[in-house]
Write a protein that holds these residues in place. Structure first.
Motif, PDB file in Angstrom:
ATOM      1  N   UNK A 374       0.822  -1.211   0.000  1.00  0.00           N
ATOM      2  CA  UNK A 374       0.000   0.000   0.000  1.00  0.00           C
ATOM      3  C   UNK A 374       0.858   1.263   0.000  1.00  0.00           C
ATOM      4  N   UNK A 375       2.071   1.173   0.523  1.00  0.00           N
ATOM      5  CA  UNK A 375       2.964   2.337   0.572  1.00  0.00           C
ATOM      6  C   UNK A 375       3.833   2.466  -0.686  1.00  0.00           C
ATOM      7  N   UNK A 376       3.650   1.543  -1.636  1.00  0.00           N
ATOM      8  CA  UNK A 376       4.466   1.574  -2.849  1.00  0.00           C
ATOM      9  C   UNK A 376       3.810   2.487  -3.896  1.00  0.00           C
ATOM     10  N   UNK A 377       4.578   3.392  -4.475  1.00  0.00           N
ATOM     11  CA  UNK A 377       4.084   4.320  -5.487  1.00  0.00           C
ATOM     12  C   UNK A 377       4.301   3.720  -6.873  1.00  0.00           C
ATOM     13  N   UNK A 378       3.232   3.179  -7.461  1.00  0.00           N
ATOM     14  CA  UNK A 378       3.346   2.524  -8.768  1.00  0.00           C
ATOM     15  C   UNK A 378       3.573   3.514  -9.894  1.00  0.00           C
ATOM     16  N   UNK A 379       3.324   4.801  -9.655  1.00  0.00           N
ATOM     17  CA  UNK A 379       3.516   5.787 -10.727  1.00  0.00           C
ATOM     18  C   UNK A 379       4.998   5.976 -11.076  1.00  0.00           C
ATOM     19  N   UNK A 381       6.985   3.603 -11.816  1.00  0.00           N
ATOM     20  CA  UNK A 381       7.345   2.595 -12.823  1.00  0.00           C
ATOM     21  C   UNK A 381       6.855   3.064 -14.193  1.00  0.00           C
ATOM     22  N   UNK A 382       7.671   2.931 -15.258  1.00  0.00           N
ATOM     23  CA  UNK A 382       7.234   3.326 -16.607  1.00  0.00           C
ATOM     24  C   UNK A 382       5.988   2.552 -17.035  1.00  0.00           C
ATOM     25  N   UNK A 383       5.159   3.203 -17.860  1.00  0.00           N
ATOM     26  CA  UNK A 383       3.899   2.592 -18.261  1.00  0.00           C
ATOM     27  C   UNK A 383       4.103   1.301 -19.047  1.00  0.00           C
ATOM     28  N   UNK A 384       5.145   1.255 -19.886  1.00  0.00           N
ATOM     29  CA  UNK A 384       5.391   0.038 -20.657  1.00  0.00           C
ATOM     30  C   UNK A 384       5.702  -1.138 -19.726  1.00  0.00           C
ATOM     31  N   UNK A 385       6.500  -0.864 -18.690  1.00  0.00           N
ATOM     32  CA  UNK A 385       6.824  -1.928 -17.742  1.00  0.00           C
ATOM     33  C   UNK A 385       5.575  -2.387 -16.993  1.00  0.00           C
ATOM     34  N   UNK A 386       4.723  -1.427 -16.590  1.00  0.00           N
ATOM     35  CA  UNK A 386       3.488  -1.782 -15.897  1.00  0.00           C
ATOM     36  C   UNK A 386       2.584  -2.628 -16.789  1.00  0.00           C
ATOM     37  N   UNK A 387       2.539  -2.278 -18.082  1.00  0.00           N
ATOM     38  CA  UNK A 387       1.711  -3.048 -19.013  1.00  0.00           C
ATOM     39  C   UNK A 387       2.215  -4.481 -19.131  1.00  0.00           C
ATOM     40  N   UNK A 388       3.524  -4.643 -19.221  1.00  0.00           N
ATOM     41  CA  UNK A 388       4.091  -5.992 -19.326  1.00  0.00           C
ATOM     42  C   UNK A 388       3.821  -6.803 -18.052  1.00  0.00           C
ATOM     43  N   UNK A 389       3.947  -6.140 -16.882  1.00  0.00           N
ATOM     44  CA  UNK A 389       3.675  -6.836 -15.621  1.00  0.00           C
ATOM     45  C   UNK A 389       2.218  -7.279 -15.556  1.00  0.00           C
ATOM     46  N   UNK A 390       1.303  -6.383 -15.985  1.00  0.00           N
ATOM     47  CA  UNK A 390      -0.121  -6.715 -15.945  1.00  0.00           C
ATOM     48  C   UNK A 390      -0.450  -7.880 -16.868  1.00  0.00           C
ATOM     49  N   UNK A 391       0.126  -7.873 -18.074  1.00  0.00           N
ATOM     50  CA  UNK A 391      -0.146  -8.954 -19.039  1.00  0.00           C
ATOM     51  C   UNK A 391       0.386 -10.280 -18.509  1.00  0.00           C
ATOM     52  N   UNK A 392       1.604 -10.267 -17.983  1.00  0.00           N
ATOM     53  CA  UNK A 392       2.182 -11.504 -17.468  1.00  0.00           C
ATOM     54  C   UNK A 392       1.397 -12.032 -16.265  1.00  0.00           C
ATOM     55  N   UNK A 393       0.916 -11.120 -15.420  1.00  0.00           N
ATOM     56  CA  UNK A 393       0.151 -11.540 -14.243  1.00  0.00           C
ATOM     57  C   UNK A 393      -1.176 -12.161 -14.642  1.00  0.00           C
TER      58      UNK A 393
END
Length: 729
Positions: A374-379, A381-393
């Motif tokens: 909850x204390x981690x700021x996801x903003x 992380x670059x959007x491309x990396x977040x997209x790859x993490x979401x797809x893999x998850x």
């Protein structure tokens, strides 16, 4: 016959016992016959309560031996009633079994009655087996089962303690002068001959040891914090070691190993309720340990002595800090110790299907509040990396788990739309839509009809608010008032209001205006009058919305906001008295004030559990400034008098009311009479007060020892001090 007719007949039979105690065997036969054959639950409840009352040690009209002779008729009926799926009936069956167990044991030890012992053993086995279950209620197979049938489980705990005491031997006194009298009048396993034909002395002693292991292991083995059962076991263990001192090491080891931080919170309970439950258990532990120290059960030579000293001091420190900061304030590390057991079928700690607000956290959060994510700021992380993490998850996640998560979020979104009145997202206006509007305007202007631009245009009347819209807008007003209360006095919003008032000529100022200058509690006056004289006159439900907000504000910090409650409740009472009274009323005390009484009771209910012995000035000020008190409101002080840690505060409050609020003097005296008659520990204190204030009081003549006389003198000294302090307040 109907249940009412049967109960009326049984009540007449019971009435015979007060005038003809020798009819006890016939009365028991009649009640037992009706209890075992009646199909009416009401009759079974009446019979079960009758058994508790007549076989208890307090019912002294009938001799012990006469009760013993009735066990052959009673025990089979108790076994029959124990199968009734009703909490009230089963609890009374267990309490009756507790009363008669030593009777049955004593009778069988003397006359070797195999039939009576078989019935008693069958009943004992059933009670012990059903102790840590929901019986007689049906289990739900979730964490709510631990909080069902609490009354039955408490009665079963008392029964088990009686079995342990009876089936174990008291320690022989080292003093030969006391050895003959230390256990002469006590029923125990010592009465059983080693070669008894019915009772196996060794097996009974082993059973008592196992039962003690069962209730002591509960303190560590139980996963959930069930305060009623924990407190009952702790108090029961203290009673056991008073009579069986050989169990002291085992009992104190269990109490020293008790870790409340390891207990789970029930999933549906709010954290504030969990904190209160934990506080009650800690208070019970502290009282039990203090009692054992005074009674000499805890000695400096005891291995757990240091542990117990630390436990008591740490509990006192936490309670003092919590009292300063308020019960709603989280202490350091408290949130990290909070534990909620996760359901394997739904592995999300936060699975609520409703939203608290319109934030993304409230909509999407599924992890526990203590999770460091909850204390981690996801903003960051670059959007491309977040997209790859979401797809893999999503590609690797369990399908059932994903469906469950989406269902929870979907339900929250539906709840959010419902609370927002059906529209959450604002529609974007496109350029094409603007062009279409311009074309429509041009067609209207060029139309060959009787359209007149100079004609008067009348706005349509606005649609009336729905009840839900009224509540939502009123909540916004309330929130704005509370936001305003937090502003400093030099804030521009407040200073501009005061400056404008100063610029108004004195001649045009209203003489009786409520607020000429904005002060610290001006917002409270506005909200109170809005609830009592404004909205309440049109819609009582909306008025209660404001009252609940003021009440919650007060509860957040009762020690520093006692003025809030006093001012608000005075407004409530004054408004109801002036509204409900007529010109014929001769006394304001006769005017009904239901709203004031309802919220005054809630305020007292919220204040009394958190009072400490040093909160005398706060509580007595509340009692003195409340505009009206009745017997029901005053009766809540009784719980303070019974509490050993706060009894002085309770008696000081009663003395203050007797001296300075004559309308409730008689109600206070009734409380003192009740405590005098039903509480042996408070008899000396209440007797001295009743002698002083109750002209009709007639004390029971009992010989007093020198120690009692000294205690009475100390009590009178304390009362004199309390009166002088109360008059100062």
């Amino acid at each position: 016959m109907s249940a009412e007719e049967v109960i009326q007949g049984l009540s007449q039979v019971r009435g015979m016992l007060s005038t003809q105690p020798d009819t006890f065997p016939q009365v028991i036969q009649a009640v037992c016959g009706m209890a075992s054959t009646t199909p009416h639950l009401e009759v079974q409840q009446w019979c079960s309560k009758f058994f508790v009352d007549t076989f208890s040690s307090e019912f002294t009209l009938v001799p012990w031996s006469t009760k013993q002779n009735s066990l052959a008729s009673l025990l089979p009926v108790l076994m029959t009633l124990s199968s009734v799926k009703d909490v009230y009936v089963y609890k009374n069956v267990v309490l009756t079994s507790t009363c008669v167990y030593d009777m049955a044991f004593d009778l069988v030890a003397k006359v070797s009655n195999q039939s009576i012992w078989n019935d008693m053993t069958a009943l004992k086995t059933k009670i012990i087996q059903d102790w840590d279950t929901t019986y007689p209620l049906t289990p739900s197979n979730d964490d709510t089962d631990k909080f069902k049938s609490i009354g039955s489980r408490l009665a079963s705990t008392k029964f088990i303690s009686k079995v342990i005491v009876v089936q174990s031997a008291p320690l022989q006194s080292s003093d030969p002068r006391r050895r003959a009298t230390s256990a002469s009048n006590e029923i125990s396993i010592n009465q059983v001959h080693p070669n008894h034909t019915v009772l196996n002395k060794l097996a009974l002693d082993v059973e008592a040891q196992k039962l003690l292991d069962t209730i002591t292991s509960y303190l560590q083995a139980e996963e959930y914090l069930v305060p009623q059962v924990l407190i009952a076991i702790i108090e029961t263990l203290v009673c056991i070691i008073q009579r069986r001192k050989q169990f002291i090491p085992k009992v104190f080891q269990a109490i020293a190993s008790l870790d409340l931080d390891s207990k789970y919170q029930q999933s549906k309970d709010k954290f504030i309720k969990f904190k209160l439950m934990k506080r009650f258990v800690e208070r019970a532990i502290k009282n039990a340990l203090n009692y054992c120290m005074k009674a000499g059960l805890i000695t400096p030579q005891l291995p757990q002595n240091g542990t117990f000293q630390t436990m008591v001091s740490s509990i006192d420190a936490r309670m003092a800090e919590q009292r300063k900061k308020g019960i709603l304030t989280e202490l350091p590390g408290e949130k990290a110790r909070r534990k909620i057991k996760v359901d394997p079928k739904n592995p999300f700690p936060r699975d609520a299907t409703t939203v608290e607000d319109n934030s993304y956290t409230s909509l999407y959060q599924l992890i526990d509040e203590t999770n460091p994510l909850l204390d981690f700021d996801a903003s960051l992380i670059p959007q491309e990396t977040l997209a790859n993490i979401a797809i893999a998850t999503i590609a690797s996640v369990d399908t059932n788990k994903l469906i469950t998560a989406l269902s929870i979020v979907s339900a929250r979104y539906t709840d959010l739309i419902t609370k927002a009145g059906g529209s959450v997202l604002k529609q974007e206006v496109k350029d094409e839509d603007l062009k279409d509007d311009d074309l429509d305007n041009e067609r209207i202007l060029n139309a060959n009809d009787d359209f007149n631009l100079e004609s008067t245009f009348v706005l349509p009347e606005p649609k009336p608010f729905t009840e839900e819209q009224k509540k939502r807008h009123l909540q916004l007003i309330i929130n704005n008032f509370f936001d305003l209360s937090k502003l400093p006095a030099n804030h521009k919003s407040i200073s501009s209001f005061n400056v404008q008032n100063e610029q108004v000529a004195t001649s045009v100022k209203v003489a009786d205006v409520a607020i000429n200058e904005w002060g610290k509690n001006s917002w409270l006056l506005l909200l109170s009058r809005l609830a009592t004289r404004g909205i309440a006159s049109e819609d009582h439900e909306l008025g209660d919305l404001i009252r609940e907000a003021i009440y919650q504000y007060f509860v957040d910090n009762i020690h520093e906001r006692i003025d809030v409650a006093i001012e608000w409740l005075n407004e409530e009472w004054f408004t109801e008295v002036t509204t409900n009274s007529s010109s014929d009323d001769t006394s304001r005390a006769l005017v009904e004030t239901p709203t004031y009484l309802k919220w005054a009771e809630k305020v007292l209910d919220s204040v009394i559990p958190f009072l400490e012995s040093n909160d005398r000035k706060i509580f007595i000020r509340l009692l003195s400034d409340l505009p009206f008190l009745n017997a029901h409101l005053v009766s809540q002080i009784k719980s303070l008098c019974i509490d050993p840690q706060r009894s002085a505060l309770g008696f000081q409050s009663l003395q203050f009311l007797i001296l300075f609020r004559p309308p409730v003097k008689q109600a206070c005296i009734e409380i003192l009479r009740d405590l005098y008659e039903n509480n042996e520990d408070l008899k000396t204190t209440t007797a001295s007060l009743l002698k002083k204030y109750d002209t009709e009081f007639k004390p029971v003549d009992e010989p007093k020892s020198t120690e009692d006389s000294q205690h009475t003198a100390q009590s009178k000294s304390k009362e004199t001090t309390a009166e002088s302090e109360a008059s100062k307040d």
